[in-house]
Design a protein around this motif. Structure first.
Motif, short mmCIF file in Angstrom:
data_model
loop_
_atom_site.label_atom_id
_atom_site.label_comp_id
_atom_site.label_asym_id
_atom_site.label_seq_id
_atom_site.Cartn_x
_atom_site.Cartn_y
_atom_site.Cartn_z
N ASN A 20 49.34 38.07 93.73
CA ASN A 20 48.62 38.51 94.80
C ASN A 20 48.15 39.87 94.85
O ASN A 20 47.31 40.46 94.94
CB ASN A 20 49.22 37.90 96.34
CG ASN A 20 49.40 36.68 96.37
OD1 ASN A 20 49.29 35.85 95.41
ND2 ASN A 20 49.32 35.99 97.51
N ALA A 21 49.23 40.78 94.54
CA ALA A 21 49.14 42.21 94.83
C ALA A 21 48.13 42.69 93.73
O ALA A 21 47.03 43.36 93.94
CB ALA A 21 50.52 43.02 94.67
N LEU A 22 48.25 42.37 92.44
CA LEU A 22 47.52 42.92 91.19
C LEU A 22 46.22 42.25 91.40
O LEU A 22 45.17 42.92 91.37
CB LEU A 22 48.32 42.35 89.96
CG LEU A 22 47.62 42.88 88.90
CD1 LEU A 22 47.53 44.30 88.78
CD2 LEU A 22 48.28 42.49 87.50
N PHE A 23 46.11 41.09 91.40
CA PHE A 23 44.55 40.31 91.60
C PHE A 23 43.80 40.73 92.74
O PHE A 23 42.59 40.78 92.65
CB PHE A 23 44.58 38.92 91.17
CG PHE A 23 45.18 38.33 89.74
CD1 PHE A 23 44.50 38.90 88.68
CD2 PHE A 23 46.37 37.50 89.56
CE1 PHE A 23 45.14 38.83 87.46
CE2 PHE A 23 46.61 37.16 88.36
CZ PHE A 23 46.24 37.87 87.39
N SER A 24 44.55 40.70 93.97
CA SER A 24 43.56 41.02 95.13
C SER A 24 43.01 42.62 94.80
O SER A 24 41.89 42.92 95.35
CB SER A 24 44.49 40.77 96.28
OG SER A 24 45.43 41.58 96.43
N GLN A 25 43.79 43.37 94.11
CA GLN A 25 43.51 44.80 94.03
C GLN A 25 42.56 44.85 93.06
O GLN A 25 41.39 45.75 93.37
CB GLN A 25 44.58 45.50 93.87
CG GLN A 25 45.66 45.84 94.86
CD GLN A 25 45.22 46.55 96.24
OE1 GLN A 25 43.84 47.17 96.17
NE2 GLN A 25 46.12 46.70 97.12
N ILE A 26 42.53 44.00 92.01
CA ILE A 26 41.39 44.04 91.19
C ILE A 26 40.03 43.34 91.97
O ILE A 26 38.73 43.81 91.43
CB ILE A 26 41.84 43.19 89.66
CG1 ILE A 26 42.94 43.86 89.06
CG2 ILE A 26 40.41 43.01 89.11
CD1 ILE A 26 43.45 43.10 88.05
N ILE A 27 40.20 42.56 92.77
CA ILE A 27 38.98 42.00 93.20
C ILE A 27 38.42 43.15 94.11
O ILE A 27 37.36 43.34 94.39
CB ILE A 27 39.35 40.66 93.96
CG1 ILE A 27 39.71 39.72 93.21
CG2 ILE A 27 38.33 40.38 95.03
CD1 ILE A 27 40.27 38.48 93.55
N SER A 28 39.27 43.79 94.87
CA SER A 28 38.81 44.84 95.87
C SER A 28 38.38 46.08 94.93
O SER A 28 37.07 46.32 95.60
CB SER A 28 40.22 45.33 96.27
OG SER A 28 39.77 46.49 97.21
N MET A 29 38.74 46.30 93.84
CA MET A 29 38.04 47.26 92.89
C MET A 29 36.70 46.85 92.59
O MET A 29 35.69 47.56 92.61
CB MET A 29 38.83 47.88 91.96
CG MET A 29 40.33 48.40 92.32
SD MET A 29 40.01 49.69 93.43
CE MET A 29 40.78 49.59 94.80
N PHE A 30 36.74 45.62 92.26
CA PHE A 30 35.47 45.24 91.43
C PHE A 30 34.32 45.00 92.73
O PHE A 30 33.12 45.33 92.42
CB PHE A 30 35.92 43.77 90.86
CG PHE A 30 34.30 43.05 90.57
CD1 PHE A 30 33.86 43.28 89.51
CD2 PHE A 30 33.90 42.08 91.11
CE1 PHE A 30 32.58 42.80 88.85
CE2 PHE A 30 32.85 41.48 90.87
CZ PHE A 30 32.18 41.79 89.74
N THR A 31 34.73 44.69 93.97
CA THR A 31 33.93 44.53 95.11
C THR A 31 33.17 46.03 95.48
O THR A 31 32.03 45.86 95.70
CB THR A 31 34.60 43.95 96.27
OG1 THR A 31 35.03 42.66 95.88
CG2 THR A 31 33.46 43.76 97.48
N VAL A 32 34.14 46.83 95.67
CA VAL A 32 33.66 48.14 96.04
C VAL A 32 32.67 48.77 94.87
O VAL A 32 31.78 49.43 95.26
CB VAL A 32 34.72 49.26 96.16
CG1 VAL A 32 34.39 50.61 96.23
CG2 VAL A 32 35.67 48.63 97.21
#
Length: 132
Positions: A20-32
């Motif tokens: 959850n920590a890694l993939f959600s942060q990747i999604i966060s960076m991709f979204t921004v």
């Protein structure tokens, strides 16, 4: 702050798991990063849209991790530049690795509690002649 609070105090909670920590942060960076591709969006709009999109997508994917919304706000509000995203993700990886080592030093805790690789290792160990 929030990441390590989850990792050391709520080791069994799904939001604290490394997946959850890694993939959600990747999604966060991709979204921004994606929001930066729209020049008509100013930082106020990006700051409002980024966490809403991130938390919705991660909830739908089942990898909710509240600190990812906070990092989306920090990057969308221009507190950090896009060039810092890689360093930020590296920091998340270091925090995960450190939490895995420290939490597993105790017999009372196991971290992560739900990773497919752990199930595979346990299955191999239990099927061996010297296993439990």
């Amino acid at each position: 702050g929030a990441l390590t609070t989850l990792q050391y105090n709520l080791t069994a909670a799904p939001p604290s798991q490394p997946r959850n920590a890694l993939f959600s942060q990747i999604i966060s960076m991709f979204t921004v990063y994606s929001l930066y591709q729209f020049p008509s969006l100013d930082s106020w709009h990006r700051t409002a849209l980024a966490p809403a999109i991130v938390e919705t997508v991660t909830a739908k994917l089942g990898i909710i991790h509240p600190p990812s919304g906070a990092s989306a706000i920090a990057f969308a509000a221009d507190l950090y530049g896009i060039e810092h995203m890689g360093v930020f993700l590296l920091g998340v990886c270091v925090a995960i690795t450190t939490a895995i080592i420290i939490n597993n030093l105790s017999d009372k805790r196991q971290y992560p509690t739900n990773w497919p690789i752990l199930r595979a290792i346990n299955a191999m160990y239990n099927s061996s002649p010297n296993g439990k």
